[in-house]
Design a protein around this motif. Structure first.
Motif, PDB file in Angstrom:
ATOM      1  N   UNK A 116       9.257   1.945 -15.889  1.00 31.69           N
ATOM      2  CA  UNK A 116       7.988   1.647 -15.468  1.00 31.69           C
ATOM      3  C   UNK A 116       7.684   2.366 -14.310  1.00 31.69           C
ATOM      4  N   UNK A 117       7.119   3.642 -13.891  1.00 31.76           N
ATOM      5  CA  UNK A 117       7.075   4.211 -12.960  1.00 31.76           C
ATOM      6  C   UNK A 117       5.552   4.489 -12.349  1.00 31.76           C
ATOM      7  N   UNK A 118       5.748   4.850 -10.911  1.00 29.86           N
ATOM      8  CA  UNK A 118       4.169   5.048 -10.360  1.00 29.86           C
ATOM      9  C   UNK A 118       4.188   6.545 -11.153  1.00 29.86           C
ATOM     10  N   UNK A 119       2.793   6.723 -11.200  1.00 25.98           N
ATOM     11  CA  UNK A 119       2.123   8.176 -11.703  1.00 25.98           C
ATOM     12  C   UNK A 119       2.458   9.178 -10.714  1.00 25.98           C
ATOM     13  N   UNK A 120       2.357   8.812  -9.518  1.00 23.20           N
ATOM     14  CA  UNK A 120       2.681   9.780  -8.485  1.00 23.20           C
ATOM     15  C   UNK A 120       2.579   9.089  -7.177  1.00 23.20           C
ATOM     16  N   UNK A 121       3.332   9.466  -6.090  1.00 25.20           N
ATOM     17  CA  UNK A 121       3.392   8.940  -4.670  1.00 25.20           C
ATOM     18  C   UNK A 121       2.679   9.865  -3.875  1.00 25.20           C
ATOM     19  N   UNK A 122       2.229   9.397  -2.703  1.00 20.56           N
ATOM     20  CA  UNK A 122       1.554  10.367  -1.891  1.00 20.56           C
ATOM     21  C   UNK A 122       2.362  10.805  -0.630  1.00 20.56           C
ATOM     22  N   UNK A 123       2.722  11.914  -0.357  1.00 22.04           N
ATOM     23  CA  UNK A 123       3.484  12.403   0.805  1.00 22.04           C
ATOM     24  C   UNK A 123       2.504  12.622   1.853  1.00 22.04           C
ATOM     25  N   UNK A 124       2.357  12.182   2.935  1.00 23.34           N
ATOM     26  CA  UNK A 124       1.259  12.321   3.953  1.00 23.34           C
ATOM     27  C   UNK A 124       2.014  12.819   5.369  1.00 23.34           C
ATOM     28  N   UNK A 126       0.864  -1.128  -0.082  1.00 18.31           N
ATOM     29  CA  UNK A 126       0.124   0.090   0.090  1.00 18.31           C
ATOM     30  C   UNK A 126       0.948   1.183  -0.103  1.00 18.31           C
ATOM     31  N   UNK A 127       0.342   2.253  -0.477  1.00 18.07           N
ATOM     32  CA  UNK A 127       0.978   3.804  -0.302  1.00 18.07           C
ATOM     33  C   UNK A 127       0.778   4.358   0.949  1.00 18.07           C
ATOM     34  N   UNK A 128       1.493   5.387   1.154  1.00 14.43           N
ATOM     35  CA  UNK A 128       1.131   6.229   2.545  1.00 14.43           C
ATOM     36  C   UNK A 128      -0.194   6.383   2.941  1.00 14.43           C
ATOM     37  N   UNK A 187      -1.996  16.043   2.525  1.00 13.03           N
ATOM     38  CA  UNK A 187      -1.449  15.292   1.323  1.00 13.03           C
ATOM     39  C   UNK A 187      -0.865  16.033   0.213  1.00 13.03           C
ATOM     40  N   UNK A 188       0.350  15.370  -0.324  1.00 10.23           N
ATOM     41  CA  UNK A 188       0.934  15.933  -1.484  1.00 10.23           C
ATOM     42  C   UNK A 188       1.121  14.884  -2.600  1.00 10.23           C
ATOM     43  N   UNK A 189       1.268  15.039  -3.788  1.00 11.00           N
ATOM     44  CA  UNK A 189       1.649  14.322  -4.868  1.00 11.00           C
ATOM     45  C   UNK A 189       3.157  14.520  -5.115  1.00 11.00           C
ATOM     46  N   UNK A 190       3.923  13.441  -5.241  1.00 11.81           N
ATOM     47  CA  UNK A 190       5.405  13.548  -5.627  1.00 11.81           C
ATOM     48  C   UNK A 190       5.551  12.509  -6.708  1.00 11.81           C
ATOM     49  N   UNK A 191       6.361  12.914  -7.678  1.00 10.03           N
ATOM     50  CA  UNK A 191       6.791  11.901  -8.671  1.00 10.03           C
ATOM     51  C   UNK A 191       7.536  10.794  -8.135  1.00 10.03           C
ATOM     52  N   UNK A 192       7.242   9.645  -8.703  1.00 11.47           N
ATOM     53  CA  UNK A 192       7.995   8.477  -8.122  1.00 11.47           C
ATOM     54  C   UNK A 192       8.319   7.351  -9.027  1.00 11.47           C
ATOM     55  N   UNK A 193       9.688   6.507  -8.763  1.00  9.15           N
ATOM     56  CA  UNK A 193      10.050   5.589  -9.622  1.00  9.15           C
ATOM     57  C   UNK A 193       9.004   4.314  -9.416  1.00  9.15           C
ATOM     58  N   UNK A 194       9.504   3.275 -10.365  1.00  7.65           N
ATOM     59  CA  UNK A 194       8.741   1.980  -9.990  1.00  7.65           C
ATOM     60  C   UNK A 194       9.100   1.447  -8.771  1.00  7.65           C
ATOM     61  N   UNK A 195       7.994   0.786  -8.339  1.00  6.40           N
ATOM     62  CA  UNK A 195       8.091  -0.249  -7.215  1.00  6.40           C
ATOM     63  C   UNK A 195       8.880  -1.664  -7.289  1.00  6.40           C
ATOM     64  N   UNK A 196       8.471  -2.342  -6.278  1.00  9.63           N
ATOM     65  CA  UNK A 196       9.561  -3.796  -6.355  1.00  9.63           C
ATOM     66  C   UNK A 196       9.153  -4.535  -7.337  1.00  9.63           C
TER      67      UNK A 196
END
Length: 376
Positions: free
Chosen positions: A274-282, A221-223, A254-263
């Motif tokens: 293959x990156x995440x569209x964005x990640x959540x900063x909480x 899961x994300x944050x 909550x903020x959206x930040x660019x992200x790399x691909x996951x595991x």
């Protein structure tokens, strides 16, 4: 002229043949893979020793010859981007809209979610009885006990699975859905109201309508999803500790930040592609942070154990045993407790419990591994 041509072809062939070995000794390794490579140990005597030694050398060379990772990387790029298929289908399953899911090599997770690796009612009762025995043992020490199941992404985003694997499309006319081990155990646990067994699936499915709760290229899961899970856990704990503060979504920014691909993208060596569209900063809107005071590696898994002091030391002491899903849980829970101890393992460490004397013990385990609760 013809002889020179043939000699040139032979020379080029041998250059290509020996290029990986030369590349290995020159240390040319442009890409890194997440594969685990094991070598055969040399044992035995005489002919057996020689045979095993040759096997060991062959195993090492196959896993480490020069250019291997570059070739694997090219294979993965070709399969993923051109052929639109997973280069490692047993490890990574391609879903819809860029979603990746863990494959059957990870705890037979696909078979679990299509009803081919279910949990018997008897096995569920054995797990429930074992958890009840654990609860009674902790109760003798005046410790409350909670079991938190972190759902697989397959449960929360089943609509993103390939059509043949979507639970809600299996014999839809008859209203039938394959029964997963989590379904069986949750049904059994409903007959044990004295146990705090926390099933997050419905809550996370509701929460995803507002924002993503899992990462598209990762098993976790994300944050935001972790925050929702912590809030539900805290609601259960407040039944025993009413003076604990509730975790409220509106207390966080909550903020959206660019992200790399996951595991999962990493397993395909495509973390950058293959990156995440964005990640959540909480982040909490008001200062509500715990102070990390200790990191050690005493757990059986080798992962570091962590300890925090919360802003209000009069609050209960928490000890949490869990897997990699607790990494993001650690961003939130410690701030609500006087002291917190996070141990990265799936079994209880009774010596640690006796030494730290927590007021509450939480066991977190990912859905696909819930059978391990019988060995808690």
């Amino acid at each position: 002229m013809k002889k020179l041509y043939i000699q040139s072809i032979v020379l080029i062939f041998f250059i290509i043949l020996f290029l990986p070995t030369v590349s290995y000794f020159l240390g040319v390794t442009p890409e890194q893979t997440m594969e685990s490579k094991s070598n055969v140990q040399t044992t035995g005597r005489g002919g057996t020793y020689i045979k095993n030694k040759l096997r060991q050398i062959n195993s090492y060379y196959v896993g480490n010859f020069g250019g291997r990772t570059a070739l694997v990387y090219c294979h993965n790029v070709l399969n993923y981007f051109l052929l639109k298929q997973s280069p490692i289908p047993e490890q990574v399953l391609l879903g819809k809209d860029g979603w990746l899911f863990a494959g059957d090599q990870t705890g037979y997770v696909i078979k679990q979610h299509i009803g081919l690796f279910s949990l018997s009612a008897d096995s569920a009762r054995i797990i429930a009885d074992h958890l009840l025995a654990v609860q009674q043992k902790l109760k003798q020490k005046s410790i409350k006990f909670y079991v938190l199941i972190a759902p697989d992404s397959h449960s929360i985003y089943s609509e993103k699975l390939p059509d043949l694997l979507q639970q809600n499309k299996v014999d839809k006319a008859a209203g039938y859905r394959p029964e997963t081990p989590h379904d069986v155990l949750s049904s059994t646990m409903s007959r044990y109201p004295e146990l705090s067994y926390i099933d997050l699936r419905d809550t996370l499915i509701q929460a995803k309508r507002l924002a993503p709760v899992y990462q598209k290229t990762d098993t976790h899961w994300n944050n935001y999803g972790a925050l929702i899970g912590c809030a539900v856990l805290m609601d259960h704990m407040r039944l025993h500790f009413p003076y604990l503060k509730p975790i409220r979504k509106e207390d966080y920014r909550y903020t959206k930040v660019p992200g790399d691909g996951g595991d999962l993208a990493g397993l395909m060596m495509l973390r950058k592609q293959v990156r995440e569209p964005y990640l959540y900063g909480v982040e909490p809107k008001n200062p509500l942070k715990a102070r990390e005071v200790k990191v050690s590696s005493r757990s059986a898994t080798g992962y570091p154990d962590r300890q925090w002091i919360g802003p209000d030391t009069t609050q209960p002491r928490l000890m949490l045993f869990g897997d990699s899903f607790t990494t993001s849980v650690a961003f939130f829970l410690p701030a609500y407790f006087g002291e917190s101890y996070f141990v990265r393992q799936s079994t209880l460490d009774w010596k640690r419990i006796e030494a730290e004397k927590p007021d509450a013990v939480v066991v977190e385990i990912v859905e696909r591994n819930l059978r391990a609760l019988s060995r808690l």
